[in-house]
Design a protein around this motif. Sequence first.
Motif, PDB file in Angstrom:
ATOM      1  N   ASP A 266      -3.541  28.119   5.066  1.00 27.05           N
ATOM      2  CA  ASP A 266      -2.452  27.403   4.451  1.00 27.05           C
ATOM      3  C   ASP A 266      -2.978  26.999   3.310  1.00 27.05           C
ATOM      4  OD1 ASP A 266      -0.194  28.657   6.168  1.00 27.05           O
ATOM      5  OD2 ASP A 266      -1.106  27.394   7.622  1.00 27.05           O
ATOM      6  N   VAL A 267      -2.854  26.887   2.178  1.00 29.19           N
ATOM      7  CA  VAL A 267      -2.905  26.638   0.592  1.00 29.19           C
ATOM      8  C   VAL A 267      -1.374  26.032   0.264  1.00 29.19           C
ATOM      9  CG1 VAL A 267      -4.320  27.084  -1.419  1.00 29.19           C
ATOM     10  CG2 VAL A 267      -4.759  27.579   0.026  1.00 29.19           C
TER      11      VAL A 267
ATOM     12  N   VAL B  97     -12.608  37.931   5.195  1.00 27.00           N
ATOM     13  CA  VAL B  97     -11.261  38.753   4.870  1.00 27.00           C
ATOM     14  C   VAL B  97     -10.575  37.154   5.153  1.00 27.00           C
ATOM     15  CG1 VAL B  97      -9.322  40.038   4.636  1.00 27.00           C
ATOM     16  CG2 VAL B  97     -11.274  40.874   5.508  1.00 27.00           C
ATOM     17  N   LEU B  98     -10.272  36.919   3.962  1.00 28.25           N
ATOM     18  CA  LEU B  98      -9.723  35.669   4.220  1.00 28.25           C
ATOM     19  C   LEU B  98      -8.694  35.504   3.582  1.00 28.25           C
ATOM     20  CD1 LEU B  98     -12.127  32.875   2.322  1.00 28.25           C
ATOM     21  CD2 LEU B  98     -12.050  33.175   4.703  1.00 28.25           C
ATOM     22  N   ILE B  99      -7.613  34.575   4.265  1.00 25.89           N
ATOM     23  CA  ILE B  99      -5.894  35.400   4.050  1.00 25.89           C
ATOM     24  C   ILE B  99      -4.995  34.082   3.676  1.00 25.89           C
ATOM     25  CG2 ILE B  99      -3.377  35.981   4.319  1.00 25.89           C
ATOM     26  CD1 ILE B  99      -5.469  38.738   4.646  1.00 25.89           C
ATOM     27  N   LEU B 100      -5.189  33.725   2.381  1.00 23.46           N
ATOM     28  CA  LEU B 100      -4.953  32.625   1.973  1.00 23.46           C
ATOM     29  C   LEU B 100      -2.564  32.685   1.680  1.00 23.46           C
ATOM     30  CD1 LEU B 100      -7.118  32.018  -1.230  1.00 23.46           C
ATOM     31  CD2 LEU B 100      -7.541  31.082   1.007  1.00 23.46           C
ATOM     32  N   ARG B 101      -2.657  31.747   2.459  1.00 24.97           N
ATOM     33  CA  ARG B 101      -0.374  31.479   2.471  1.00 24.97           C
ATOM     34  C   ARG B 101      -0.009  30.381   2.274  1.00 24.97           C
ATOM     35  NH1 ARG B 101       1.246  31.888   8.787  1.00 24.97           N
ATOM     36  NH2 ARG B 101      -0.028  29.721   8.597  1.00 24.97           N
ATOM     37  N   ASP B 102       1.173  30.437   1.133  1.00 35.83           N
ATOM     38  CA  ASP B 102       1.772  29.429   0.732  1.00 35.83           C
ATOM     39  C   ASP B 102       3.151  29.724   0.899  1.00 35.83           C
ATOM     40  OD1 ASP B 102       2.552  26.959   0.082  1.00 35.83           O
ATOM     41  OD2 ASP B 102       1.938  27.593  -2.260  1.00 35.83           O
ATOM     42  N   GLY B 103       3.473  29.764   1.744  1.00 32.12           N
ATOM     43  CA  GLY B 103       5.747  30.109   2.504  1.00 32.12           C
ATOM     44  C   GLY B 103       4.920  31.963   2.216  1.00 32.12           C
TER      45      GLY B 103
ATOM     46  N   LEU C   2      -0.304  26.893  -3.768  1.00 35.41           N
ATOM     47  CA  LEU C   2      -0.980  28.429  -4.251  1.00 35.41           C
ATOM     48  C   LEU C   2       0.131  29.460  -4.992  1.00 35.41           C
ATOM     49  CD1 LEU C   2      -3.168  30.744  -3.430  1.00 35.41           C
ATOM     50  CD2 LEU C   2      -1.784  31.320  -1.960  1.00 35.41           C
ATOM     51  N   THR C   3       1.877  29.458  -4.289  1.00 34.31           N
ATOM     52  CA  THR C   3       2.794  29.197  -5.245  1.00 34.31           C
ATOM     53  C   THR C   3       2.424  29.733  -6.845  1.00 34.31           C
ATOM     54  OG1 THR C   3       3.760  30.051  -3.107  1.00 34.31           O
ATOM     55  CG2 THR C   3       4.974  29.992  -5.262  1.00 34.31           C
ATOM     56  N   ALA C   4       2.698  28.073  -6.800  1.00 32.54           N
ATOM     57  CA  ALA C   4       2.439  27.909  -8.078  1.00 32.54           C
ATOM     58  C   ALA C   4       1.915  27.961  -9.114  1.00 32.54           C
ATOM     59  CB  ALA C   4       2.669  26.435  -8.215  1.00 32.54           C
ATOM     60  N   VAL C   5       0.593  28.570  -8.030  1.00 31.80           N
ATOM     61  CA  VAL C   5      -0.805  28.862  -9.390  1.00 31.80           C
ATOM     62  C   VAL C   5      -0.725  30.467  -9.898  1.00 31.80           C
ATOM     63  CG1 VAL C   5      -3.803  29.794  -9.670  1.00 31.80           C
ATOM     64  CG2 VAL C   5      -2.636  27.242  -8.539  1.00 31.80           C
TER      65      VAL C   5
END
Length: 201
Positions: A38-39, A13-19, A42-45
């Motif tokens: 941390d990516v 399980v990978l958790i991608l985080r941006d803010g 990601l929020t913009a995408v």
Amino acid sequence: MRPGKLPDTPAAVLILRDGPVRLAKLAHRFCARSGLIDVPGLTAVMYDPARAVSVDGVAAFLPYQAGHRPALLLEVRATVSTDVGQGERVDRVAGWLLEHGLHLVAAADGEVEAAPGWAVHLRGGSGLRVSGPIGELYDGDLQADLAWQDAVTTQGSCLLLVGTGLGLDQAPHGLQEALDRVDAVARQGRLTGALVTVEIR
């Protein structure tokens, strides 16, 4: 990103985080280790429907008036909804497609207007590209029987339906279940579409 059978061991399980945005992804255990990554960006995408698109396509005949008409159903597999107040939520992808010429669809068998600038391009028997004023929405393969291909070739058009939550990756038990899925998405205001031209190459 490769489909596979469920392994005997747990998936990673990978958790991608941006803010404040978190996105969970599953991977084969041998492809990645579970963890937090941390990516930036990601929020913009996630909040840009033009980029946050993973699409499945299915060719079908849908009932219309006294017969049937060829339709192309596209399911956007990732979407973001926006809170517009008083508990109302708006599907960002549907809203974005409406802004670019598609129309809100009330039911699978309803009347749908044309959408200038949108087109379906068939190539080589199984290749499919769907384009509109926003550019390319889909480019991949399409499994369509000869009757469907003959119908769109003869008519030079087909019904394009684009929505979220159509469940195209799960085969329905019959035509009625497929129609019920489409109508359920339409009732939620998450189905857009148009009568579009079909180009054969």
